[in-house]
Design a protein around this motif. Sequence first.
Motif, PDB file in Angstrom:
ATOM      1  N   ALA A 218       0.824  -1.203   0.000  1.00 29.39           N
ATOM      2  CA  ALA A 218       0.000   0.000   0.000  1.00 29.39           C
ATOM      3  C   ALA A 218       0.862   1.258   0.000  1.00 29.39           C
ATOM      4  N   GLN A 219       1.958   1.239   0.759  1.00 32.91           N
ATOM      5  CA  GLN A 219       2.846   2.396   0.791  1.00 32.91           C
ATOM      6  C   GLN A 219       3.495   2.644  -0.572  1.00 32.91           C
ATOM      7  N   GLU A 220       3.902   1.577  -1.248  1.00 35.40           N
ATOM      8  CA  GLU A 220       4.463   1.717  -2.593  1.00 35.40           C
ATOM      9  C   GLU A 220       3.445   2.332  -3.543  1.00 35.40           C
ATOM     10  N   ALA A 221       2.232   1.791  -3.522  1.00 32.91           N
ATOM     11  CA  ALA A 221       1.195   2.290  -4.428  1.00 32.91           C
ATOM     12  C   ALA A 221       0.822   3.727  -4.094  1.00 32.91           C
ATOM     13  N   ALA A 222       0.787   4.064  -2.802  1.00 30.85           N
ATOM     14  CA  ALA A 222       0.463   5.433  -2.402  1.00 30.85           C
ATOM     15  C   ALA A 222       1.490   6.412  -2.939  1.00 30.85           C
TER      16      ALA A 222
ATOM     17  N   ALA B 163      -3.003  -5.022  -1.918  1.00 30.00           N
ATOM     18  CA  ALA B 163      -2.934  -3.645  -1.438  1.00 30.00           C
ATOM     19  C   ALA B 163      -2.665  -2.672  -2.576  1.00 30.00           C
ATOM     20  N   ARG B 164      -1.753  -3.019  -3.468  1.00 32.95           N
ATOM     21  CA  ARG B 164      -1.422  -2.124  -4.581  1.00 32.95           C
ATOM     22  C   ARG B 164      -2.642  -1.876  -5.460  1.00 32.95           C
ATOM     23  N   LEU B 165      -3.337  -2.935  -5.806  1.00 32.35           N
ATOM     24  CA  LEU B 165      -4.525  -2.789  -6.645  1.00 32.35           C
ATOM     25  C   LEU B 165      -5.616  -2.018  -5.928  1.00 32.35           C
ATOM     26  N   GLY B 166      -5.751  -2.226  -4.602  1.00 37.44           N
ATOM     27  CA  GLY B 166      -6.764  -1.517  -3.835  1.00 37.44           C
ATOM     28  C   GLY B 166      -6.512  -0.022  -3.789  1.00 37.44           C
TER      29      GLY B 166
END
Length: 381
Positions: free
Chosen positions: A82-86, A327-330
Amino acid sequence: MSTTAPRTTTSRATPGTTGTTGTTRAARRRSTAAAAVLAAGTLVLAGCGGTDGPAAADDTIGVSLITKTDSNPFFVAMREGAQEAAAEEGVDLTLAAGTSDADEAGQVEAVEDAVARGDAGILITPNGPGVNQAIEDARAAGLLVLALDTPPDPADVVDATFATDNVRAGELIGEYAAARLDGQPAVIAMLDLLDDVDVSVDWQRDQGFLAGMGIDTADPETKGDEAPTGAYTGGAGGDYTIVCNEPTQGAEDGGRTAMENCLRRDPSVNVVYTVNELSAVGAQQALAAAGRDDVVVVSVDGGCDGVSAVEDGLIDATAQQYPVEMARLGVAAVADLARGGEAPEPTEGKSFVDTGVQLVAGTPVDGVDALDVAEGTELCW
Protein backbone atom coordinates in the motif's frame (compact mmCIF):
# COMPACT_ATOMS: atom_id res chain seq x y z
CA MET A 1 -15.34 -13.10 18.67
CA SER A 2 -14.65 -10.32 21.14
CA THR A 3 -15.83 -6.84 20.25
CA THR A 4 -14.22 -5.04 23.17
CA ALA A 5 -10.52 -5.18 22.34
CA PRO A 6 -8.33 -2.06 22.70
CA ARG A 7 -8.14 0.57 20.00
CA THR A 8 -6.08 0.25 16.84
CA THR A 9 -2.58 1.45 16.24
CA THR A 10 -2.41 4.09 13.51
CA SER A 11 0.35 5.74 11.51
CA ARG A 12 0.54 8.07 8.55
CA ALA A 13 2.51 7.55 5.37
CA THR A 14 3.48 10.71 3.51
CA PRO A 15 2.68 10.80 -0.22
CA GLY A 16 5.75 10.01 -2.28
CA THR A 17 7.35 7.79 0.37
CA THR A 18 7.50 4.05 0.88
CA GLY A 19 7.98 1.73 3.81
CA THR A 20 11.45 1.44 5.33
CA THR A 21 11.60 -2.37 5.28
CA GLY A 22 11.31 -4.84 2.42
CA THR A 23 11.25 -2.16 -0.27
CA THR A 24 13.83 -3.83 -2.52
CA ARG A 25 12.08 -7.19 -2.38
CA ALA A 26 8.69 -5.54 -2.88
CA ALA A 27 9.95 -3.67 -5.94
CA ARG A 28 11.24 -6.94 -7.40
CA ARG A 29 7.94 -8.64 -6.64
CA ARG A 30 5.95 -5.92 -8.38
CA SER A 31 6.73 -7.02 -11.91
CA THR A 32 6.83 -10.76 -11.25
CA ALA A 33 3.70 -11.03 -9.14
CA ALA A 34 1.74 -9.08 -11.74
CA ALA A 35 1.91 -12.10 -14.02
CA ALA A 36 0.18 -14.23 -11.40
CA VAL A 37 -2.55 -11.64 -10.98
CA LEU A 38 -3.16 -11.35 -14.71
CA ALA A 39 -3.21 -15.13 -15.06
CA ALA A 40 -5.95 -15.34 -12.43
CA GLY A 41 -8.22 -12.83 -14.12
CA THR A 42 -8.30 -9.35 -15.56
CA LEU A 43 -9.41 -6.45 -13.38
CA VAL A 44 -12.59 -5.09 -14.95
CA LEU A 45 -13.94 -1.67 -14.04
CA ALA A 46 -17.58 -0.72 -13.78
CA GLY A 47 -19.46 2.15 -12.21
CA CYS A 48 -20.50 1.61 -8.59
CA GLY A 49 -19.82 3.31 -5.29
CA GLY A 50 -19.59 7.06 -5.30
CA THR A 51 -17.73 10.25 -4.59
CA ASP A 52 -18.78 13.88 -4.73
CA GLY A 53 -17.04 14.24 -8.09
CA PRO A 54 -13.60 13.75 -9.57
CA ALA A 55 -10.64 15.08 -7.61
CA ALA A 56 -8.56 17.82 -9.17
CA ALA A 57 -4.97 16.96 -10.04
CA ASP A 58 -3.65 18.75 -6.95
CA ASP A 59 -6.34 17.49 -4.56
CA THR A 60 -5.22 15.26 -1.69
CA ILE A 61 -6.69 11.76 -1.95
CA GLY A 62 -6.86 10.09 1.43
CA VAL A 63 -6.90 6.30 1.74
CA SER A 64 -6.94 4.23 4.93
CA LEU A 65 -5.58 0.69 5.12
CA ILE A 66 -7.01 -1.15 8.13
CA THR A 67 -5.50 -4.61 8.69
CA LYS A 68 -6.32 -7.27 11.26
CA THR A 69 -2.98 -6.72 13.04
CA ASP A 70 0.29 -4.93 12.26
CA SER A 71 2.61 -7.80 13.23
CA ASN A 72 1.63 -10.75 11.01
CA PRO A 73 4.09 -10.88 8.05
CA PHE A 74 1.12 -11.13 5.66
CA PHE A 75 -0.22 -7.77 6.83
CA VAL A 76 3.25 -6.24 7.05
CA ALA A 77 3.68 -7.06 3.35
CA MET A 78 0.23 -5.68 2.62
CA ARG A 79 1.15 -2.40 4.31
CA GLU A 80 4.39 -2.21 2.29
CA GLY A 81 2.44 -2.74 -0.94
CA ALA A 82 0.00 0.00 0.00
CA GLN A 83 2.85 2.40 0.79
CA GLU A 84 4.46 1.72 -2.59
CA ALA A 85 1.20 2.29 -4.43
CA ALA A 86 0.46 5.43 -2.40
CA ALA A 87 3.82 6.88 -3.44
CA GLU A 88 3.11 6.14 -7.10
CA GLU A 89 -0.47 7.42 -7.01
CA GLY A 90 0.16 10.55 -4.92
CA VAL A 91 -2.15 9.25 -2.19
CA ASP A 92 -2.11 10.30 1.47
CA LEU A 93 -2.14 6.89 3.19
CA THR A 94 -3.17 6.19 6.78
CA LEU A 95 -2.22 2.82 8.27
CA ALA A 96 -4.32 1.32 11.06
CA ALA A 97 -4.51 -2.15 12.57
CA GLY A 98 -6.40 -4.10 15.17
CA THR A 99 -4.61 -5.51 18.16
CA SER A 100 -5.71 -9.06 17.27
CA ASP A 101 -7.70 -10.96 14.64
CA ALA A 102 -10.75 -10.52 16.89
CA ASP A 103 -10.45 -6.75 17.38
CA GLU A 104 -13.67 -5.54 15.76
CA ALA A 105 -14.03 -2.47 17.98
CA GLY A 106 -10.59 -1.16 17.06
CA GLN A 107 -11.36 -1.53 13.36
CA VAL A 108 -14.68 0.26 13.80
CA GLU A 109 -12.85 3.20 15.34
CA ALA A 110 -10.38 3.28 12.44
CA VAL A 111 -13.24 3.29 9.91
CA GLU A 112 -14.95 6.14 11.74
CA ASP A 113 -11.65 8.06 11.81
CA ALA A 114 -11.34 7.67 8.02
CA VAL A 115 -14.82 9.11 7.50
CA ALA A 116 -14.12 12.02 9.84
CA ARG A 117 -10.84 12.72 8.04
CA GLY A 118 -12.61 12.93 4.69
CA ASP A 119 -10.76 10.01 3.08
CA ALA A 120 -11.80 8.93 -0.39
CA GLY A 121 -11.67 5.25 0.44
CA ILE A 122 -10.89 2.47 2.89
CA LEU A 123 -9.08 -0.83 2.38
CA ILE A 124 -9.87 -3.29 5.17
CA THR A 125 -9.25 -6.89 6.18
CA PRO A 126 -12.38 -7.13 8.34
CA ASN A 127 -12.14 -8.84 11.72
CA GLY A 128 -15.79 -9.88 11.81
CA PRO A 129 -19.42 -8.83 11.39
CA GLY A 130 -19.09 -6.24 14.17
CA VAL A 131 -17.37 -3.99 11.62
CA ASN A 132 -20.20 -4.19 9.05
CA GLN A 133 -22.29 -1.25 10.26
CA ALA A 134 -19.29 1.08 10.29
CA ILE A 135 -18.45 0.00 6.72
CA GLU A 136 -22.02 0.65 5.59
CA ASP A 137 -21.93 4.08 7.22
CA ALA A 138 -18.67 4.88 5.44
CA ARG A 139 -20.13 3.91 2.08
CA ALA A 140 -23.20 6.00 2.79
CA ALA A 141 -20.84 8.92 3.41
CA GLY A 142 -19.42 8.47 -0.11
CA LEU A 143 -16.26 6.44 0.58
CA LEU A 144 -15.26 3.49 -1.58
CA VAL A 145 -14.70 0.55 0.78
CA LEU A 146 -12.72 -2.43 -0.47
CA ALA A 147 -12.00 -5.61 1.46
CA LEU A 148 -8.57 -7.19 1.13
CA ASP A 149 -7.94 -10.92 1.66
CA THR A 150 -11.02 -11.52 3.86
CA PRO A 151 -14.47 -11.05 2.32
CA PRO A 152 -17.00 -9.75 4.86
CA ASP A 153 -20.21 -11.62 5.58
CA PRO A 154 -22.31 -10.77 3.63
CA ALA A 155 -19.90 -10.03 0.78
CA ASP A 156 -21.87 -7.03 -0.50
CA VAL A 157 -21.17 -5.04 2.67
CA VAL A 158 -18.16 -3.66 0.73
CA ASP A 159 -17.94 -2.32 -2.82
CA ALA A 160 -15.51 -5.07 -3.85
CA THR A 161 -12.99 -7.56 -2.46
CA PHE A 162 -9.40 -8.17 -3.60
CA ALA A 163 -8.41 -11.64 -2.43
CA THR A 164 -6.82 -15.02 -3.02
CA ASP A 165 -9.09 -17.75 -4.34
CA ASN A 166 -8.69 -19.88 -1.21
CA VAL A 167 -10.60 -22.80 -2.70
CA ARG A 168 -8.11 -22.88 -5.56
CA ALA A 169 -5.22 -22.59 -3.09
CA GLY A 170 -6.52 -25.70 -1.33
CA GLU A 171 -7.00 -27.52 -4.62
CA LEU A 172 -3.39 -26.90 -5.63
CA ILE A 173 -1.94 -28.49 -2.51
CA GLY A 174 -4.49 -31.32 -2.65
CA GLU A 175 -3.49 -32.12 -6.22
CA TYR A 176 0.15 -32.12 -5.18
CA ALA A 177 -0.41 -34.41 -2.18
CA ALA A 178 -2.39 -36.91 -4.28
CA ALA A 179 0.33 -36.96 -6.94
CA ARG A 180 3.06 -37.48 -4.32
CA LEU A 181 1.23 -40.51 -2.92
CA ASP A 182 1.32 -42.19 -6.34
CA GLY A 183 -1.53 -44.55 -5.50
CA GLN A 184 -0.64 -45.28 -1.86
CA PRO A 185 -3.48 -45.25 0.70
CA ALA A 186 -3.86 -41.74 2.10
CA VAL A 187 -4.08 -41.45 5.90
CA ILE A 188 -4.95 -37.79 6.30
CA ALA A 189 -4.73 -35.33 9.19
CA MET A 190 -6.73 -32.12 8.63
CA LEU A 191 -5.23 -29.26 10.66
CA ASP A 192 -7.74 -26.44 10.33
CA LEU A 193 -7.92 -22.90 11.70
CA LEU A 194 -10.80 -23.02 14.16
CA ASP A 195 -13.24 -25.55 15.52
CA ASP A 196 -16.88 -24.45 15.47
CA VAL A 197 -16.44 -20.86 14.21
CA ASP A 198 -17.45 -20.42 10.55
CA VAL A 199 -14.59 -18.51 8.88
CA SER A 200 -14.60 -18.59 5.08
CA VAL A 201 -10.84 -18.96 4.64
CA ASP A 202 -10.95 -22.00 6.95
CA TRP A 203 -13.53 -24.07 5.13
CA GLN A 204 -12.45 -22.87 1.68
CA ARG A 205 -8.87 -24.11 2.08
CA ASP A 206 -10.01 -27.31 3.83
CA GLN A 207 -12.60 -28.21 1.21
CA GLY A 208 -10.37 -27.11 -1.65
CA PHE A 209 -7.65 -29.48 -0.44
CA LEU A 210 -10.04 -32.43 -0.32
CA ALA A 211 -11.40 -31.58 -3.78
CA GLY A 212 -7.83 -31.41 -5.08
CA MET A 213 -7.21 -34.86 -3.62
CA GLY A 214 -10.29 -36.07 -5.48
CA ILE A 215 -12.41 -36.66 -2.36
CA ASP A 216 -16.14 -35.96 -2.38
CA THR A 217 -16.67 -33.01 -0.02
CA ALA A 218 -20.45 -33.50 0.44
CA ASP A 219 -21.40 -29.86 1.19
CA PRO A 220 -18.42 -27.92 -0.22
CA GLU A 221 -19.02 -25.07 2.23
CA THR A 222 -18.99 -27.26 5.35
CA LYS A 223 -15.79 -28.79 6.60
CA GLY A 224 -15.83 -32.19 8.30
CA ASP A 225 -19.02 -33.59 6.74
CA GLU A 226 -17.24 -35.69 4.11
CA ALA A 227 -17.07 -39.47 4.48
CA PRO A 228 -14.17 -40.42 6.80
CA THR A 229 -13.14 -43.26 4.48
CA GLY A 230 -13.43 -43.90 0.77
CA ALA A 231 -11.45 -43.46 -2.43
CA TYR A 232 -9.55 -40.44 -3.72
CA THR A 233 -9.21 -39.92 -7.47
CA GLY A 234 -6.32 -37.44 -7.65
CA GLY A 235 -2.96 -38.58 -8.97
CA ALA A 236 -2.95 -42.34 -9.42
CA GLY A 237 -5.92 -42.66 -7.04
CA GLY A 238 -6.32 -44.90 -4.01
CA ASP A 239 -8.09 -45.35 -0.70
CA TYR A 240 -8.23 -42.66 1.96
CA THR A 241 -8.93 -42.32 5.67
CA ILE A 242 -9.42 -38.95 7.36
CA VAL A 243 -8.06 -39.42 10.89
CA CYS A 244 -8.90 -36.04 12.39
CA ASN A 245 -10.07 -32.45 11.95
CA GLU A 246 -8.18 -30.47 14.58
CA PRO A 247 -8.11 -26.69 15.17
CA THR A 248 -4.73 -24.94 15.31
CA GLN A 249 -5.69 -21.24 15.69
CA GLY A 250 -3.23 -20.78 12.82
CA ALA A 251 -0.37 -20.91 15.33
CA GLU A 252 2.80 -22.98 15.66
CA ASP A 253 1.94 -24.35 19.09
CA GLY A 254 -1.59 -25.05 17.90
CA GLY A 255 -0.24 -27.03 14.97
CA ARG A 256 2.01 -29.07 17.25
CA THR A 257 -0.81 -29.91 19.66
CA ALA A 258 -3.21 -30.74 16.83
CA MET A 259 -0.67 -33.06 15.21
CA GLU A 260 0.02 -34.80 18.53
CA ASN A 261 -3.72 -35.42 18.92
CA CYS A 262 -3.96 -36.85 15.42
CA LEU A 263 -0.97 -39.15 15.88
CA ARG A 264 -2.52 -40.54 19.05
CA ARG A 265 -5.57 -41.50 17.02
CA ASP A 266 -3.57 -43.04 14.20
CA PRO A 267 0.25 -43.02 14.14
CA SER A 268 0.26 -44.05 10.46
CA VAL A 269 -0.77 -40.59 9.18
CA ASN A 270 1.08 -39.93 5.91
CA VAL A 271 -0.58 -36.73 4.63
CA VAL A 272 -1.03 -33.55 6.66
CA TYR A 273 -3.11 -30.62 5.44
CA THR A 274 -2.42 -27.38 7.35
CA VAL A 275 -4.39 -24.15 7.05
CA ASN A 276 -1.22 -22.02 7.14
CA GLU A 277 2.54 -22.33 7.39
CA LEU A 278 2.86 -21.56 11.10
CA SER A 279 0.63 -24.53 11.91
CA ALA A 280 2.63 -26.64 9.44
CA VAL A 281 5.89 -25.91 11.26
CA GLY A 282 4.24 -26.90 14.54
CA ALA A 283 2.94 -30.11 12.98
CA GLN A 284 6.45 -30.99 11.84
CA GLN A 285 7.70 -30.63 15.40
CA ALA A 286 5.21 -33.28 16.53
CA LEU A 287 6.07 -35.51 13.57
CA ALA A 288 9.79 -35.24 14.30
CA ALA A 289 9.21 -36.11 17.96
CA ALA A 290 7.34 -39.22 16.77
CA GLY A 291 10.20 -40.19 14.46
CA ARG A 292 8.14 -39.59 11.31
CA ASP A 293 10.02 -38.14 8.34
CA ASP A 294 7.95 -39.83 5.64
CA VAL A 295 4.84 -37.59 5.77
CA VAL A 296 3.67 -35.23 3.01
CA VAL A 297 2.91 -31.85 4.63
CA VAL A 298 1.17 -29.15 2.59
CA SER A 299 0.05 -25.65 3.46
CA VAL A 300 -1.08 -22.20 2.26
CA ASP A 301 0.41 -18.70 2.44
CA GLY A 302 3.73 -18.43 0.59
CA GLY A 303 5.50 -16.04 2.93
CA CYS A 304 9.30 -15.98 2.88
CA ASP A 305 9.44 -18.03 6.09
CA GLY A 306 7.09 -20.56 4.51
CA VAL A 307 9.11 -20.83 1.31
CA SER A 308 12.22 -21.28 3.46
CA ALA A 309 10.39 -24.12 5.24
CA VAL A 310 9.76 -25.70 1.83
CA GLU A 311 13.48 -25.39 1.05
CA ASP A 312 14.33 -27.02 4.41
CA GLY A 313 11.88 -29.88 3.82
CA LEU A 314 9.54 -28.94 6.67
CA ILE A 315 6.75 -28.26 4.19
CA ASP A 316 6.55 -30.21 0.94
CA ALA A 317 4.44 -27.66 -0.94
CA THR A 318 2.60 -24.43 -0.22
CA ALA A 319 0.09 -22.34 -2.15
CA GLN A 320 1.51 -18.83 -2.45
CA GLN A 321 -0.78 -15.81 -2.26
CA TYR A 322 0.07 -12.16 -2.95
CA PRO A 323 -0.91 -9.61 -0.29
CA VAL A 324 1.29 -6.92 -1.85
CA GLU A 325 -0.80 -7.02 -5.02
CA MET A 326 -4.04 -6.90 -3.03
CA ALA A 327 -2.93 -3.65 -1.44
CA ARG A 328 -1.42 -2.12 -4.58
CA LEU A 329 -4.53 -2.79 -6.65
CA GLY A 330 -6.76 -1.52 -3.83
CA VAL A 331 -4.93 1.81 -3.47
CA ALA A 332 -4.91 2.27 -7.25
CA ALA A 333 -8.65 1.55 -7.44
CA VAL A 334 -9.52 4.20 -4.84
CA ALA A 335 -7.24 6.77 -6.50
CA ASP A 336 -8.73 6.01 -9.92
CA LEU A 337 -12.28 6.41 -8.67
CA ALA A 338 -11.46 9.66 -6.87
CA ARG A 339 -10.09 11.06 -10.13
CA GLY A 340 -13.21 10.23 -12.09
CA GLY A 341 -12.61 6.59 -12.94
CA GLU A 342 -14.80 3.63 -12.10
CA ALA A 343 -14.94 1.26 -9.15
CA PRO A 344 -13.61 -2.30 -9.46
CA GLU A 345 -15.79 -5.20 -10.58
CA PRO A 346 -15.10 -8.85 -9.68
CA THR A 347 -13.02 -11.13 -11.85
CA GLU A 348 -15.25 -12.86 -14.37
CA GLY A 349 -17.04 -15.83 -12.82
CA LYS A 350 -16.09 -14.88 -9.25
CA SER A 351 -17.49 -12.70 -6.51
CA PHE A 352 -14.14 -10.95 -5.89
CA VAL A 353 -11.10 -9.59 -7.71
CA ASP A 354 -8.75 -12.59 -7.82
CA THR A 355 -5.16 -11.57 -7.01
CA GLY A 356 -3.67 -14.95 -7.91
CA VAL A 357 -2.22 -18.05 -6.25
CA GLN A 358 0.59 -20.41 -7.32
CA LEU A 359 2.02 -23.66 -5.96
CA VAL A 360 5.59 -23.68 -4.61
CA ALA A 361 7.04 -27.17 -4.21
CA GLY A 362 10.35 -28.54 -2.98
CA THR A 363 10.05 -31.77 -5.01
CA PRO A 364 8.32 -31.56 -8.39
CA VAL A 365 5.79 -34.20 -9.38
CA ASP A 366 4.55 -35.13 -12.84
CA GLY A 367 1.31 -33.51 -13.90
CA VAL A 368 1.33 -30.73 -11.27
CA ASP A 369 2.66 -27.29 -12.24
CA ALA A 370 4.66 -25.61 -9.48
CA LEU A 371 7.23 -22.90 -8.87
CA ASP A 372 10.53 -24.08 -7.45
CA VAL A 373 11.98 -22.61 -4.26
CA ALA A 374 14.05 -19.99 -6.11
CA GLU A 375 10.97 -18.74 -7.98
CA GLY A 376 8.87 -18.80 -4.81
CA THR A 377 11.53 -16.77 -3.02
CA GLU A 378 11.39 -14.09 -5.72
CA LEU A 379 7.66 -13.67 -5.05
CA CYS A 380 7.52 -14.24 -1.29
CA TRP A 381 6.66 -11.63 1.32
